[in-house]
Write a protein that holds these residues in place. Structure first.
Motif, PDB file in Angstrom:
ATOM      1  N   GLY A  88      45.889  39.431  53.437  1.00 11.74           N
ATOM      2  CA  GLY A  88      44.473  39.070  52.940  1.00 11.74           C
ATOM      3  C   GLY A  88      44.230  37.629  53.287  1.00 11.74           C
ATOM      4  O   GLY A  88      43.266  37.206  53.266  1.00 11.74           O
ATOM      5  N   THR A 101      42.171  30.793  55.838  1.00 14.61           N
ATOM      6  CA  THR A 101      42.846  30.331  54.453  1.00 14.61           C
ATOM      7  C   THR A 101      44.195  29.790  54.737  1.00 14.61           C
ATOM      8  O   THR A 101      44.258  28.817  53.765  1.00 14.61           O
ATOM      9  CB  THR A 101      42.666  31.786  53.703  1.00 14.61           C
ATOM     10  OG1 THR A 101      41.667  32.194  53.726  1.00 14.61           O
ATOM     11  CG2 THR A 101      43.371  31.555  52.209  1.00 14.61           C
ATOM     12  N   ALA A 153      38.870  31.211  46.787  1.00  7.27           N
ATOM     13  CA  ALA A 153      38.568  32.493  45.938  1.00  7.27           C
ATOM     14  C   ALA A 153      39.533  33.474  46.402  1.00  7.27           C
ATOM     15  O   ALA A 153      39.471  33.971  47.560  1.00  7.27           O
ATOM     16  CB  ALA A 153      37.190  32.632  46.121  1.00  7.27           C
ATOM     17  N   GLY A 154      40.345  34.243  45.310  1.00  8.79           N
ATOM     18  CA  GLY A 154      40.961  35.294  45.645  1.00  8.79           C
ATOM     19  C   GLY A 154      42.256  34.847  46.243  1.00  8.79           C
ATOM     20  O   GLY A 154      43.291  35.764  46.236  1.00  8.79           O
ATOM     21  N   THR A 197      45.720  35.216  43.877  1.00  7.32           N
ATOM     22  CA  THR A 197      46.277  36.460  43.370  1.00  7.32           C
ATOM     23  C   THR A 197      47.101  37.051  44.620  1.00  7.32           C
ATOM     24  O   THR A 197      48.210  37.707  44.577  1.00  7.32           O
ATOM     25  CB  THR A 197      44.841  37.257  43.036  1.00  7.32           C
ATOM     26  OG1 THR A 197      44.165  37.049  42.100  1.00  7.32           O
ATOM     27  CG2 THR A 197      45.549  38.613  42.932  1.00  7.32           C
ATOM     28  N   LYS A 198      46.656  36.651  45.645  1.00 11.71           N
ATOM     29  CA  LYS A 198      47.192  37.254  47.012  1.00 11.71           C
ATOM     30  C   LYS A 198      48.496  36.632  47.320  1.00 11.71           C
ATOM     31  O   LYS A 198      49.377  37.129  47.661  1.00 11.71           O
ATOM     32  CB  LYS A 198      46.002  37.192  48.319  1.00 11.71           C
ATOM     33  CG  LYS A 198      45.093  37.856  48.264  1.00 11.71           C
ATOM     34  CD  LYS A 198      43.887  37.492  49.467  1.00 11.71           C
ATOM     35  CE  LYS A 198      42.767  38.425  49.212  1.00 11.71           C
ATOM     36  NZ  LYS A 198      41.616  37.780  50.247  1.00 11.71           N
TER      37      LYS A 198
END
Length: 298
Positions: free
Chosen positions: A198, A203, A231-232, A235-236
């Motif tokens: 992801g 990123t 954002a996110g 967690t990844k």
């Protein structure tokens, strides 16, 4: 000048027709192409020292132990790399030609050519080092302060891209010395390196730019920091913590591969003229070898 020799002979093999053969019909396209590449490089850049680095182990055990998928898709059988049948017999000829010429040829048991390049770069006294390769992994070695540059062969040996820290920053949007950390996050399917699920190139670039290094990023992650994570992404990254613990040992080239003491000076004349004549006759290499010898005499 450090040559990523496997990268170059693969390029020569795929760039020159197999109809280029020895008198007995054996294809010698990779051999002839590599000799002409070296001639062009020496004529253009005039290195004082030249090293042809080789793979003693194309898929080192320490990298496979860390990430089992490392180059797994290139395995033909057992531990053997998938190499075109008509290239396989050309590799020993390349080695014999380099040795007869007197071009330093170095490898290290249990390591790849990349690691030999990394070690020689690390050992080199301050001064210009040029690394000739088609492998982006070696972008991690660029260092403007010394300087260490990559002569990238993606557009051909006569149209090399000169890769320095500014080039890396402009291309990937990361600090010039940050390519290894960036590649660890992004992954590299061509090497079987999964990356963080992801987390794509943008990123990964954002994270390395924000935190500076992978170590600093992981320290922020482990401390519970939330600022600076897209954002996110946090967690990844947390889900990929086991991968991120071992991946740097796979991505980073070794700075300390054991290498024998070797004279790296560019030869002005062949080390073994008689052997070179035999190779030229056996494989029909008069043209490219004469071009290289004339270049070396200058």
């Amino acid at each position: 000048m450090l040559l990523d020799t496997p990268s170059l002979y693969f390029r020569a093999f795929y760039g020159i027709p197999e109809s280029m053969t020895a008198p007995d019909g054996m294809p010698v396209n990779a051999v002839r192409g590599l000799i002409d590449m070296i001639s062009t490089l020496v004529k253009t850049y005039e290195p004082a020292e030249l090293v042809a680095t080789m793979d003693a182990d194309w898929r080192p055990a320490f990298r496979v132990a860390a990430i089992p998928t490392y180059k797994a898709h290139r395995v033909a059988h057992g531990h053997t790399e998938e190499v075109p049948d008509t290239l396989v017999p050309q590799i020993p000829v390349i080695e014999q030609v380099l040795d007869a010429l007197g071009v330093a040829r170095l490898e290290s048991g249990g390591y790849e050519a990349d690691d030999v390049i990394g070690t020689l770069t690390h050992r080199a006294a301050p001064g210009a080092v040029d690394v000739v390769t088609g492998d982006r992994d070696l972008f991690q070695l660029v260092d403007d302060s010394r300087p260490v540059r990559i002569l990238y062969t993606a557009r051909g040996i006569r149209n090399l891209q000169v890769v320095d820290e500014a080039w890396v920053s402009a291309k990937y949007g990361i600090p010039g010395r940050g390519y290894a950390d960036f590649a660890t996050l992004r992954g590299d399917p061509s090497d079987g390196l999964p990356g963080v699920s992801g987390v794509g190139e943008k990123t990964a670039a954002s994270l390395i730019t924000r935190f500076g290094t992978l170590d600093a990023l992981l320290e922020a992650l482990d401390s519970g920091q939330t600022d600076g994570f897209p954002a996110g992404a946090r967690t990844k990254l947390a889900a990929a913590r086991d991968y991120l613990r071992v991946a740097p040992a796979v991505v980073e080239v070794a700075p300390d591969a054991p290498l024998p003491a070797t004279d790296l000076a560019l030869p002005a004349k062949p080390r073994d003229p008689e052997a070179l004549v035999r190779l030229a006759d056996r494989y029909g290499l008069d043209g490219p070898l004469n071009r290289l010898l004339n270049t070396l005499k200058r």
